[in-house]
Design a protein around this motif. Structure first.
Motif, PDB file in Angstrom:
ATOM      1  N   LEU A 180      -1.680  16.371 -14.304  1.00  0.00           N
ATOM      2  CA  LEU A 180      -1.938  15.442 -13.672  1.00  0.00           C
ATOM      3  C   LEU A 180      -2.907  14.939 -12.041  1.00  0.00           C
ATOM      4  N   VAL A 181      -2.325  15.833 -11.469  1.00  0.00           N
ATOM      5  CA  VAL A 181      -3.078  15.806 -10.383  1.00  0.00           C
ATOM      6  C   VAL A 181      -5.001  15.834 -10.434  1.00  0.00           C
ATOM      7  N   ALA A 182      -4.916  17.155 -10.870  1.00  0.00           N
ATOM      8  CA  ALA A 182      -6.570  17.657 -11.401  1.00  0.00           C
ATOM      9  C   ALA A 182      -7.302  16.418 -12.043  1.00  0.00           C
ATOM     10  N   ARG A 183      -6.379  15.720 -12.949  1.00  0.00           N
ATOM     11  CA  ARG A 183      -7.449  14.520 -13.665  1.00  0.00           C
ATOM     12  C   ARG A 183      -7.927  13.753 -13.227  1.00  0.00           C
ATOM     13  N   GLU A 184      -6.193  13.027 -12.256  1.00  0.00           N
ATOM     14  CA  GLU A 184      -6.577  11.706 -11.430  1.00  0.00           C
ATOM     15  C   GLU A 184      -7.259  11.598 -10.518  1.00  0.00           C
ATOM     16  N   THR A 185      -7.047  12.837  -9.398  1.00  0.00           N
ATOM     17  CA  THR A 185      -8.463  13.208  -8.452  1.00  0.00           C
ATOM     18  C   THR A 185      -9.935  13.788  -8.599  1.00  0.00           C
ATOM     19  N   GLY A 186      -9.649  14.110  -9.653  1.00  0.00           N
ATOM     20  CA  GLY A 186     -11.358  14.888  -9.795  1.00  0.00           C
ATOM     21  C   GLY A 186     -11.101  16.356  -9.057  1.00  0.00           C
ATOM     22  N   ILE A 187     -10.340  16.769  -8.779  1.00  0.00           N
ATOM     23  CA  ILE A 187     -10.102  17.638  -8.051  1.00  0.00           C
ATOM     24  C   ILE A 187      -9.311  18.826  -8.678  1.00  0.00           C
ATOM     25  N   ARG A 188      -9.973  19.665  -9.275  1.00  0.00           N
ATOM     26  CA  ARG A 188      -9.429  20.678 -10.126  1.00  0.00           C
ATOM     27  C   ARG A 188      -8.390  21.768  -9.236  1.00  0.00           C
ATOM     28  N   PRO A 189      -9.318  21.925  -8.134  1.00  0.00           N
ATOM     29  CA  PRO A 189      -8.461  23.490  -7.587  1.00  0.00           C
ATOM     30  C   PRO A 189      -7.179  22.207  -6.764  1.00  0.00           C
ATOM     31  N   LEU A 190      -6.983  20.624  -6.052  1.00  0.00           N
ATOM     32  CA  LEU A 190      -6.074  20.027  -6.015  1.00  0.00           C
ATOM     33  C   LEU A 190      -4.471  20.767  -7.067  1.00  0.00           C
ATOM     34  N   GLY A 191      -4.899  19.712  -8.051  1.00  0.00           N
ATOM     35  CA  GLY A 191      -3.828  20.554  -9.390  1.00  0.00           C
ATOM     36  C   GLY A 191      -3.325  22.169  -8.913  1.00  0.00           C
ATOM     37  N   GLY A 192      -4.782  22.605  -9.075  1.00  0.00           N
ATOM     38  CA  GLY A 192      -3.949  24.235  -8.850  1.00  0.00           C
ATOM     39  C   GLY A 192      -3.111  24.435  -8.118  1.00  0.00           C
ATOM     40  N   VAL A 193      -3.338  23.714  -6.834  1.00  0.00           N
ATOM     41  CA  VAL A 193      -2.280  23.742  -5.278  1.00  0.00           C
ATOM     42  C   VAL A 193      -0.806  23.371  -6.113  1.00  0.00           C
ATOM     43  N   LEU A 194      -0.660  22.095  -6.443  1.00  0.00           N
ATOM     44  CA  LEU A 194       0.477  22.888  -6.900  1.00  0.00           C
ATOM     45  C   LEU A 194       1.219  22.929  -7.708  1.00  0.00           C
ATOM     46  N   LEU A 195       0.290  23.338  -9.602  1.00  0.00           N
ATOM     47  CA  LEU A 195       0.980  24.231  -9.907  1.00  0.00           C
ATOM     48  C   LEU A 195       1.361  25.610  -8.990  1.00  0.00           C
ATOM     49  N   GLY A 196       0.346  25.975  -8.552  1.00  0.00           N
ATOM     50  CA  GLY A 196       0.914  27.684  -7.206  1.00  0.00           C
ATOM     51  C   GLY A 196       1.956  27.080  -6.806  1.00  0.00           C
ATOM     52  N   ALA A 197       2.146  26.862  -6.339  1.00  0.00           N
ATOM     53  CA  ALA A 197       3.473  26.059  -5.129  1.00  0.00           C
ATOM     54  C   ALA A 197       4.544  25.958  -6.435  1.00  0.00           C
ATOM     55  N   ALA A 198       5.035  25.500  -7.236  1.00  0.00           N
ATOM     56  CA  ALA A 198       5.368  25.545  -7.492  1.00  0.00           C
ATOM     57  C   ALA A 198       6.147  26.782  -8.875  1.00  0.00           C
ATOM     58  N   GLY A 199       4.916  27.671  -8.822  1.00  0.00           N
ATOM     59  CA  GLY A 199       5.210  28.584  -9.701  1.00  0.00           C
ATOM     60  C   GLY A 199       5.718  29.949  -8.416  1.00  0.00           C
ATOM     61  N   LEU A 200       5.617  29.315  -7.064  1.00  0.00           N
ATOM     62  CA  LEU A 200       5.426  30.548  -6.336  1.00  0.00           C
ATOM     63  C   LEU A 200       7.423  29.829  -6.066  1.00  0.00           C
ATOM     64  N   PHE A 201       7.085  28.897  -6.036  1.00  0.00           N
ATOM     65  CA  PHE A 201       9.117  27.948  -5.849  1.00  0.00           C
ATOM     66  C   PHE A 201      10.104  28.658  -6.636  1.00  0.00           C
ATOM     67  N   ALA A 202       9.267  28.498  -8.151  1.00  0.00           N
ATOM     68  CA  ALA A 202      10.344  28.945  -9.242  1.00  0.00           C
ATOM     69  C   ALA A 202      10.599  30.441  -9.056  1.00  0.00           C
ATOM     70  N   GLY A 203       8.916  30.955  -9.129  1.00  0.00           N
ATOM     71  CA  GLY A 203       9.321  32.789  -9.283  1.00  0.00           C
ATOM     72  C   GLY A 203      10.755  33.309  -7.770  1.00  0.00           C
ATOM     73  N   ARG A 204      10.490  32.571  -6.426  1.00  0.00           N
ATOM     74  CA  ARG A 204      11.686  33.268  -5.419  1.00  0.00           C
ATOM     75  C   ARG A 204      12.751  32.691  -6.291  1.00  0.00           C
ATOM     76  N   SER A 205      13.129  32.220  -7.027  1.00  0.00           N
ATOM     77  CA  SER A 205      14.710  31.385  -7.685  1.00  0.00           C
ATOM     78  C   SER A 205      14.931  32.391  -8.765  1.00  0.00           C
ATOM     79  N   TRP A 206      13.417  33.149  -9.552  1.00  0.00           N
ATOM     80  CA  TRP A 206      13.791  34.373 -10.657  1.00  0.00           C
ATOM     81  C   TRP A 206      13.949  35.297 -10.092  1.00  0.00           C
ATOM     82  N   LEU A 207      13.571  35.837  -9.145  1.00  0.00           N
ATOM     83  CA  LEU A 207      13.653  37.898  -8.531  1.00  0.00           C
ATOM     84  C   LEU A 207      15.237  37.115  -8.003  1.00  0.00           C
TER      85      LEU A 207
END
Length: 107
Positions: A26-53
């Motif tokens: 949604l962030v990438a689509r609505e802002t037109g800035i794909r890397p910004l969507g990637g920031v959210l994707l990455g931050a969520a993945g890192l946060f989830a990964g912390r718990s998975w570990l």
């Protein structure tokens, strides 16, 4: 103001996975800035990964992390076949289910 993060073992990761994949899109689509969507994707993945570990160890964390990244990657070619929203929904559903079953569900 308390800025301490919750203990990683107490964090439910399935909603975080959903936030990363759907929110990133949604962030990438609505802002037109794909890397910004990637920031959210990455931050969520890192946060989830912390718990998975913390909850299930390095093997499960690596597997879920790889699945999360694969879901993101697979959503692009899948979108060409079934459309963007159905693709995001499909890969998010699979990733959320995996996170719940392998990390969040009490064993």
């Amino acid at each position: 103001m308390d800025l301490e993060m919750r203990d990683a073992r107490d964090v439910e990761t399935a909603p975080i996975v959903a936030l990363g994949l759907v929110g990133g899109y949604l962030v990438a689509r609505e802002t037109g800035i794909r890397p910004l969507g990637g920031v959210l994707l990455g931050a969520a993945g890192l946060f989830a990964g912390r718990s998975w570990l913390a909850k299930r160890g390095p093997a499960t964390a690596a597997g879920l992390g790889a699945g999360y990244l694969a879901a993101f990657g697979l959503s692009h070619p899948l979108a060409k076949k079934i459309g963007a929203w159905p693709s995001v929904a499909a890969v998010t559903g699979a990733s959320v289910l995996a996170a719940y079953l392998l990390a969040d569900k009490p064993h």
